[in-house]
Structures are given as structure tokens and as C-alpha cells.
Design a protein around this motif. Structure first.
Motif, PDB file in Angstrom:
ATOM      1  N   LEU A 222      -7.537  40.852  60.496  1.00 39.38           N
ATOM      2  CA  LEU A 222      -6.080  40.973  60.636  1.00 39.38           C
ATOM      3  C   LEU A 222      -5.675  41.056  62.105  1.00 39.38           C
ATOM      4  N   LEU A 223      -6.392  41.875  62.866  1.00 40.83           N
ATOM      5  CA  LEU A 223      -6.070  42.047  64.278  1.00 40.83           C
ATOM      6  C   LEU A 223      -6.328  40.774  65.077  1.00 40.83           C
ATOM      7  N   ALA A 224      -7.304  39.981  64.636  1.00 39.42           N
ATOM      8  CA  ALA A 224      -7.657  38.758  65.359  1.00 39.42           C
ATOM      9  C   ALA A 224      -6.685  37.616  65.088  1.00 39.42           C
ATOM     10  N   THR A 225      -5.886  37.742  64.048  1.00 45.04           N
ATOM     11  CA  THR A 225      -5.008  36.631  63.649  1.00 45.04           C
ATOM     12  C   THR A 225      -3.528  36.997  63.642  1.00 45.04           C
ATOM     13  N   GLU A 245      -6.840  39.109  71.146  1.00 48.45           N
ATOM     14  CA  GLU A 245      -7.912  38.345  71.794  1.00 48.45           C
ATOM     15  C   GLU A 245      -9.260  39.046  71.660  1.00 48.45           C
ATOM     16  N   ASN A 246      -9.266  40.350  71.903  1.00 51.32           N
ATOM     17  CA  ASN A 246     -10.523  41.092  71.825  1.00 51.32           C
ATOM     18  C   ASN A 246     -11.028  41.224  70.396  1.00 51.32           C
ATOM     19  N   GLU A 254     -19.031  38.339  71.052  1.00 58.32           N
ATOM     20  CA  GLU A 254     -18.904  38.777  72.437  1.00 58.32           C
ATOM     21  C   GLU A 254     -18.647  40.272  72.555  1.00 58.32           C
ATOM     22  N   LEU A 255     -18.198  40.892  71.485  1.00 62.14           N
ATOM     23  CA  LEU A 255     -17.970  42.335  71.442  1.00 62.14           C
ATOM     24  C   LEU A 255     -18.496  42.881  70.122  1.00 62.14           C
ATOM     25  N   SER A 256     -19.076  44.063  70.171  1.00 60.90           N
ATOM     26  CA  SER A 256     -19.419  44.744  68.924  1.00 60.90           C
ATOM     27  C   SER A 256     -18.189  45.487  68.414  1.00 60.90           C
ATOM     28  N   VAL A 257     -18.216  45.879  67.153  1.00 59.54           N
ATOM     29  CA  VAL A 257     -17.104  46.660  66.605  1.00 59.54           C
ATOM     30  C   VAL A 257     -16.949  47.961  67.387  1.00 59.54           C
ATOM     31  N   GLU A 258     -18.071  48.557  67.781  1.00 55.62           N
ATOM     32  CA  GLU A 258     -18.033  49.816  68.525  1.00 55.62           C
ATOM     33  C   GLU A 258     -17.390  49.616  69.903  1.00 55.62           C
ATOM     34  N   PHE A 260     -15.286  47.233  70.672  1.00 54.86           N
ATOM     35  CA  PHE A 260     -13.876  46.950  70.418  1.00 54.86           C
ATOM     36  C   PHE A 260     -13.107  48.244  70.158  1.00 54.86           C
ATOM     37  N   ASP A 261     -13.705  49.141  69.401  1.00 55.52           N
ATOM     38  CA  ASP A 261     -13.069  50.431  69.129  1.00 55.52           C
ATOM     39  C   ASP A 261     -12.869  51.213  70.422  1.00 55.52           C
ATOM     40  N   ALA A 262     -13.857  51.185  71.305  1.00 57.19           N
ATOM     41  CA  ALA A 262     -13.734  51.882  72.592  1.00 57.19           C
ATOM     42  C   ALA A 262     -12.595  51.292  73.420  1.00 57.19           C
ATOM     43  N   PHE A 263     -12.478  49.978  73.411  1.00 59.24           N
ATOM     44  CA  PHE A 263     -11.360  49.321  74.108  1.00 59.24           C
ATOM     45  C   PHE A 263     -10.029  49.758  73.513  1.00 59.24           C
ATOM     46  N   MET A 264      -9.950  49.829  72.201  1.00 61.27           N
ATOM     47  CA  MET A 264      -8.692  50.185  71.535  1.00 61.27           C
ATOM     48  C   MET A 264      -8.242  51.598  71.891  1.00 61.27           C
ATOM     49  N   ARG A 265      -9.190  52.469  72.251  1.00 56.44           N
ATOM     50  CA  ARG A 265      -8.868  53.872  72.523  1.00 56.44           C
ATOM     51  C   ARG A 265      -8.780  54.186  74.020  1.00 56.44           C
ATOM     52  N   GLU A 266      -8.934  53.181  74.867  1.00 56.17           N
ATOM     53  CA  GLU A 266      -8.925  53.404  76.316  1.00 56.17           C
ATOM     54  C   GLU A 266      -7.613  54.002  76.812  1.00 56.17           C
ATOM     55  N   ARG A 267      -6.523  53.649  76.173  1.00 51.05           N
ATOM     56  CA  ARG A 267      -5.199  54.079  76.632  1.00 51.05           C
ATOM     57  C   ARG A 267      -4.533  55.023  75.618  1.00 51.05           C
TER      58      ARG A 267
END
Length: 308
Positions: A222-225, A245-246, A254-258, A260-267
């Protein structure tokens, strides 16, 4: 369809959505500073009485005792939001309520799950200006993040009620104006297209994967589309595009789910997906209605459709 079967499905679906550890969301493993799993537990169970009343009202609609314009959809949404707020101090389920109530009534009026989509759209189309006013009051109670001010029909301006009345803005017209800003309104207008397609995807994935893995995969898809409109409102369009995009990079390897989750929580919670999480909650409710149960296999929970 039996009353409590519908109410149970639209209660359990959001609870499952909140519990599963999905990238960027509250889950049984992760909280935010101002939103925890407990908020979802209390909020999603607080609305069951209003959901039950919605089913009973829809039975009167089905029998022809009430007309669709008399459904009181806006009032039901407001009362459910009020019940949620009385049980906890955040806004974990406004979008879920707004998506679920028309569909709950559609399930009661319609012949089956597919027909329910059309009946829900009918209720939106036949709604009144009063429904929109009550919907505005519900927004004020929930106080979602990122609601714009200083716009026409400003939710937080008392003048908006006069403007809504003068211009005859029912829920369908409101949705047409607001679809680009909020995915929920698009779902109202297009007969829950994304919710039902996600339900179909979940139905296929649970045959191959444990329940949590299936939900996470469907959610990342869902997030990718799609752009999450809550992220757009909170953090801006470019940030929402970066999330999309991520999410795509997860499927490109290119990214693991983990990661991606870390990126989502950066901010903090700026990248916390809201509108797509609401769609996932409704999709899981549809899966429960379809007969979802669980089995434990080698220490993992699997979702099964049908009786044992």
C-alpha cells in the motif's frame, strides 16, 4: 447479516491493524510519545455501542421504515468519535470510524459484502447538510493532525456551518472537494476500492504467510503504490513521496523491512502512516467478516478462512 457478526468484525479489524508491527505505526512492540497501543485498545472498543446502533438503524433502512437521507450518518460518526475520546486522550481512530460506519450500514442493507459497497456509497450520496455539520463537530472532537485552517468551509470556523448550509454541502459534496487531501473521502466516492482490493490481497497472502507477515507485506505494498494523505498533511508532499519511494525499495531488495521501519521513525511521528493504516483496518475487518480465524503453527499465528 447478523448484527454482532458485523460489529465484531469492525471491532476486531482495527485491533489487529494496531497490534501488528507495521513500519512506522504503533504496534504491540512500538509506541509513540503521544500514542500507544492502549489508546487503540480503549478507542476501538469504546465505539461498539454506536456500531451496534448503526446496524439497527440500517435494518430500518432495509425495511423501508427510514429513507437513506434519514440514516443520521453524521450524527453516528460524531457519537462514535465522542465515545472514543471519552475512553482515552488521543485520536487513534477517527479515520477508521469515518470509513467503517457507512460500510457497517451498507453490510446490513446490502445482499452481500460486494453489494455493501454500493449501499455505503448510496448513504453518502443521500446524506444531508446536517450530516456534514455533525461530521465537522466530530472532527473538532477528534482534532486530527494537519487539518488546514483559513480555507473555505474551515472546520474550526463557526462561519463554516452557515456556509455549508447556504451551499448545500452534504457528505458526498464534501468528499468530492476533499478527496485530494484525505484518502477516506476517495474511498467514500469510489465504493471503497482500495479497502476491498487490499482485502483481496490479504485473502491471498494469508495462504502463503503467517498472519503478521501477510499484513506487513500488504501494508508495505500500500505504501509503495499510494501516497498517505496524513503524511502529506503533517510533513508535506515530498516527504510522502519519499515514503512511497522507500517502500518500493523494500520490494526491489534495496531495503529490509527493518531498515524501512527505522527510516519511518527517524522524524518521530511525521512519517507515521494514517490514511493507509485506516484502509488496512477496514480491509482486516472485511477479512474477519469473510471468516478469518487463527491457528498456531510452530510458534507462528496463521490466518485461516473458514470453519475448522
Amino acid at each position: 447479516m447478523e448484527r454482532w457478526r458485523i460489529v465484531r468484525a469492525f471491532t476486531l479489524g482495527p485491533l489487529l491493524e494496531a497490534a501488528v508491527p507495521k513500519p512506522g505505526n504503533v504496534s504491540r512492540l512500538r509506541d509513540f510519545d503521544d500514542l500507544t497501543l492502549y489508546h487503540f485498545l480503549f478507542a476501538d472498543t469504546a465505539v461498539t455501542g454506536v456500531y451496534y446502533e448503526a446496524v439497527k438503524t440500517a435494518e430500518l433502512l432495509r425495511k423501508g421504515i427510514l429513507e437513506p437521507r434519514e440514516a443520521g450518518l453524521g450524527e453516528l460518526i460524531k457519537r462514535a468519535v465522542q465515545a472514543s475520546r471519552e475512553a482515552q486522550d488521543a485520536n487513534p481512530n477517527f479515520g477508521i470510524i469515518a470509513l467503517s460506519l457507512p460500510l457497517i450500514m451498507g453490510m446490513t442493507i446490502g445482499r452481500n459484502m460486494l453489494d455493501a459497497r454500493k449501499k455505503a456509497r448510496l448513504l453518502i450520496e443521500e446524506s444531508t447538510v446536517r450530516d456534514t455539520m455533525e461530521f465537522y463537530r466530530a472532527i473538532r472532537i477528534a482534532n486530527p493532525k494537519g487539518i488546514p485552517s483559513g480555507v473555505k468551509y474551515d472546520v474550526y470556523s463557526d462561519d463554516s456551518f452557515r456556509e455549508l448550509f447556504q451551499d448545500g454541502i452534504n457528505l458526498a459534496k464534501l468528499a468530492e472537494m476533499s478527496c485530494e487531501r484525505e484518502l477516506i473521502f476517495c474511498e467514500w466516492l469510489n465504493e471503497y476500492e482500495l479497502s476491498y482490493s487490499t482485502f483481496g490481497r490479504l485473502y491471498e497472502l494469508i495462504k502463503e504467510l503467517p498472519l503478521e507477515d501477510a499484513v506487513v507485506r500488504a501494508f508495505v505494498e500500500l505504501l509503495a503504490t499510494n501516497l498517505d494523505t496524513l503524511i502529506v498533511r503533517k510533513a508535506g508532499l515530498e516527504e510522502a513521496k519519499l515514503v512511497r519511494e522507500n517502500a518500493g525499495k523494500v520490494f526491489a531488495g534495496e531495503l529490509s523491512v527493518e531498515e524501512f521501519d527505522a527510516f519511518m521513525r527517524e522524524r518521530g511521528d511525521l512519517r507515521n502512516p494514517g490514511s493507509l493504516a485506516d484502509v488496512m483496518a477496514v480491509s482486516l475487518s472485511l477479512l474477519v467478516l469473510r471468516g478469518l480465524r487463527i491457528e498456531l503453527r510452530n510458534g507462528r499465528v496463521w490466518g485461516i478462512i473458514g470453519r475448522p
